[in-house]
Structures are given as C-alpha cells and as structure tokens.
Design an enzyme around this catalytic site. Structure first.
Site, short mmCIF file in Angstrom:
data_model
loop_
_atom_site.label_atom_id
_atom_site.label_comp_id
_atom_site.label_asym_id
_atom_site.label_seq_id
_atom_site.Cartn_x
_atom_site.Cartn_y
_atom_site.Cartn_z
N LYS A 53 0.85 -1.20 0.00
CA LYS A 53 0.00 0.00 0.00
C LYS A 53 0.88 1.26 0.00
O LYS A 53 2.08 1.18 0.29
CB LYS A 53 -0.91 -0.02 1.23
CG LYS A 53 -0.17 -0.03 2.57
CD LYS A 53 -1.11 -0.35 3.73
CE LYS A 53 -0.36 -0.36 5.05
NZ LYS A 53 -1.20 -0.80 6.17
N ARG A 151 -10.52 -0.32 15.04
CA ARG A 151 -10.31 0.45 13.82
C ARG A 151 -11.28 -0.10 12.79
O ARG A 151 -12.41 0.34 12.71
CB ARG A 151 -8.84 0.37 13.40
CG ARG A 151 -8.41 1.42 12.41
CD ARG A 151 -6.92 1.40 12.14
NE ARG A 151 -6.45 0.17 11.50
CZ ARG A 151 -5.23 0.01 11.00
NH1 ARG A 151 -4.35 1.00 11.06
NH2 ARG A 151 -4.87 -1.11 10.43
N TYR A 273 15.69 30.12 8.95
CA TYR A 273 14.45 30.78 9.36
C TYR A 273 14.33 30.80 10.88
O TYR A 273 14.63 29.81 11.55
CB TYR A 273 13.24 30.01 8.81
CG TYR A 273 12.95 30.23 7.35
CD1 TYR A 273 12.69 31.50 6.84
CD2 TYR A 273 12.90 29.15 6.49
CE1 TYR A 273 12.40 31.67 5.50
CE2 TYR A 273 12.60 29.31 5.14
CZ TYR A 273 12.35 30.58 4.65
OH TYR A 273 12.05 30.76 3.33
N MET A 321 11.88 24.46 2.89
CA MET A 321 11.15 23.64 1.93
C MET A 321 12.08 22.80 1.06
O MET A 321 11.84 21.62 0.81
CB MET A 321 10.28 24.53 1.03
CG MET A 321 9.37 23.73 0.11
SD MET A 321 8.41 24.75 -1.00
CE MET A 321 7.32 25.59 0.13
#
Ligand code: PLP
Length: 383
Positions: A53, A151, A273, A321
């Site tokens: 998956k 679940r 940053y 990023m």
C-alpha cells in the site's frame, strides 16, 4: 523524478542523478531478500503476502511488486481500489487484496478487475452480498474481524451473527479471515495475547477458513501469531520490526543529498528561518538540496543529523522547503565541498534513526519521501 537502474557502490553518478539535488537509492534485491527471509521464518505453517500500500511505502510499487512477483510472491495487499488497479496488469497471476473494502457504487469494479476486497463492516458485507446477487454468482472476499484495535473489522457479536447466516456467507464467499494487532511492536504488551485469543474465537466460528493476524512485528511474536498467512509491509522495506536488538532486516533505502554551497559563519551569526541556531564559534556550514517538500520533517530542525563520509554532521537551524543546513566545522575542505553528498539515510543512520530524530517512525519517513529525488533502483529485473 528520474529513474535509473544498476549496481553502484557509492552515491549514484549517472546523468539523471547529476541533475538531481538528492538521490534515493532503493535496493530491490534487499526487499526480495527480506520477503524471502520472513517467508522462511514463518514456514511451513504460514506464508507471507506482501503489503505494498501507499506505493510500496513510498518506494515505488510498480518497481517493487514485479521484483517480489519474480521471487514467487503471489499475494499483495493495498489500501485502495485505485492502488490495486495500477498493480493489476503488473501481476498477472497474483491475488490483490484491498484493505479499505468497496465503497458504495464501486463493488462491481472489483470482480471486473480481478481484485478482492477486505470486508470490514456489516454495511460493506451487505453491499457485497447485493453485488453478488446482482451478478448472480458468489463474490470472494477477505473477512476482517476486530480483536482489539477498534479500527476496522466486525466485532465479536457481528462475526457470530454472520457465521450463522449461510446465505450471506455463500454470496460473499470468504477466502481468508484477518485481524490486526495493535501492539505487536511491544512483545510484552498483554493485548497481544488477548487479541490472539479473540482471533482464535473468531476463527472457531468459521471452520476451515484460513487466518491471518500478523503484520511485520507480529511475525516476531512467535508462531502462535503467524496463523496461515502473514502480512508484512514495513519489514520488507528495512524498517526494524523488533523492539530490541539488531535489526534482522536488510537495509533497503539510501538517501544522499548534495551540497550546494559551503560557507563560513562567524561566532554569533544565526542560521536559517527564525534564527533558531546561533554559531557559538566561527565555523563552516554545508547547505544541502533537500527539505521538507522532500519528506525531511521540519521536526528534524536542530535535532537531525547526516553523515559526510564517516563524519556525523548535525543539522542546524530549521528545515526549509528545499534546503537543510549541516554544521561541517572542522571537516576537511575536500570532503565538505559543493557537489559532495551528505547521507541522510544510510549505513550510519537507518530509516528508523531518522524517524526517531524527527519524532516519528520509519514508516512515516518512507511514506513521506518526496517525488523530487532521483530514484536509483538497484537490481531487480527492469520492466
Ligand atoms: C499496513 C497493514 C499491514 C502491514 O503492516 P506493517 O506493520 O507495515 O507490516 C498489515 N495489515 C494491515 C491490516 C495493515 O493495515
């Protein structure tokens, strides 16, 4: 994203790789070896499907599944019908199971494509039975019972009712009974034994139906948990399935990101940053071409590390990023140089290590790997 094949000892040097900021190396032979290892470990009572998956945990299902198929794997597990439809033509003789089951209106796409849903609720069962009636033939399915995960899956009462409903069972023709363990990565957790007992009770309701309980970590709880089929995912891709000791799995992934620029900083200068890192002494920084858009979690800021050759280099400042910054103070200039690569996942730092540093798990590191890497596949038959 670019791709290449072959076998290389060091970071990739082909042309696609030359353009890329970072190179993700995926060892298909190691994935196959991991599947074979698990399959042998659970034999002869049990066999291993392969959970592929989320694009084979981010590693490329279109490359991973044919390699496993060639090794003899004939059962594949995905999360969604869309994932199954992509894989169907690549795996002619294999079964493909869809964990989420059929959504309303899509039931008949499963038999049309030769894909088998996992039925997780009485609502899904009712729709599957209706589809079988419409088509005038039984439609095979995998039945999911909940044993402590809360679940997906039928609760014990629902399973008991179904077991007494011969007409529905004939229409939805279960071929496998599955359940999923919540704490398999904690062998001493009492829920493991409790879930095993609940699973045995559920199996007793459906005599003769093969069972499957263990995913990667469940396999290592022992033969009681292995039932007829195991469903490893993460361990195939090198994530450690055991709580302690050495990782029994072969590493599969390497991630090498290129240095764009090396620069000096003075004592007191800030980095990145938010100015969250201050150089305490004069030093040297390597600015590297990968960032959170590539799956390097922002939580790695001032916590992660890489390796420049044999040297551990701390990640300083925030993750941007497209960029991360490493402190390479004191390392030889010929090592810390533009174009050289810093290893983010490799010999010295496993995918699990990177997960821990980011405050998450290896699973999430793999499934978050970005699309910008040059992907270099080692071995496996190119298709
Ligand atoms: C994802 C998943 C698996 C595989 O789990 P791993 O821990 O990656 O081995 C098996 N079964 C189910 C139901 C799953 O959701």
């Amino acid at each position: 994203m670019t791709e290449s094949d072959g076998r290389l000892a060091g970071p990739s040097v082909d042309h696609g790789a030359a353009r890329a900021g970072a190179i993700l190396t995926i060892d298909l032979d190691a994935i196959v070896a991991n599947w074979r290892f698990l399959n042998a470990k659970v034999a002869p009572a049990s066999r291993c499907a392969a959970v592929v998956k989320a694009d084979a945990y981010g590693l490329g299902a279109a490359r991973v599944t044919p390699a496993l198929y060639d090794a003899g794997c004939r059962r594949f597990v995905v999360a969604t019908l869309d994932e199954a439809l992509v894989l169907r033509p690549l795996l002619p003789e294999a079964e493909i199971f869809v964990l989420s089951g059929p959504f309303s209106g899509c039931e008949e796409e499963f038999p049309a494509a030769g894909v088998t849903p996992v039925l997780n609720s009485t609502e899904q069962i009712a729709r599957w039975r209706a589809a079988a009636n419409r088509l005038g033939r039984p439609l095979p399915s995998v039945l999911h019972v909940d044993t402590g995960m809360s679940r997906l899956g039928l609760c014990a009462d629902e399973a008991r009712l179904l077991a007494g409903d011969a007409e529905t069972l004939a229409a939805i023709r279960p071929i496998l009974l599955i359940s999923h363990l919540a704490c398999a990565d904690e062998p001493a957790h009492p829920l493991n034994r409790k879930q095993l007992e609940a699973f045995r009770s559920a199996r007793a309701l459906f005599p003769g139906l093969p069972g499957s309980l263990a995913a990667s970590s469940g396999i290592f709880l022992g033969s009681d948990w292995q039932a007829d089929w195991c469903r490893p995912g993460a361990a195939l891709y090198g994530v450690q399935p055991t709580a302690t000791g050495d990782n029994p799995m072969r590493p599969v992934v390497r991630l090498d990101a290129r240095i764009i620029q090396v620069r000096d900083v003075d004592a007191g200068e800030s980095v990145g940053y938010g100015a969250t890192h201050l150089a305490r002494t004069p030093g040297r920084l390597a600015v590297v071409a990968a960032g959170y858009a590539d799956g390097l979690f922002r939580t790695l800021g001032n916590r992660g590390c890489g390796y420049l050759g044999e040297h551990r280099v701390p990640l300083v400042g925030r993750v941007s990023m497209d960029l991360v910054i490493f402190d390479v103070t004191g390392l030889p200039n010929e090592l810390a140089t533009p174009g050289a690569t810093i290893s983010l996942i490799g010999l010295h730092n496993s995918v699990d290590d990177l997960g821990r540093a980011a405050g998450t798990i290896g699973y999430e590191i793999l499934t978050s790997l970005g699309r910008r890497y040059h992907r270099h596949y080692l071995n496996g038959s190119p298709r």
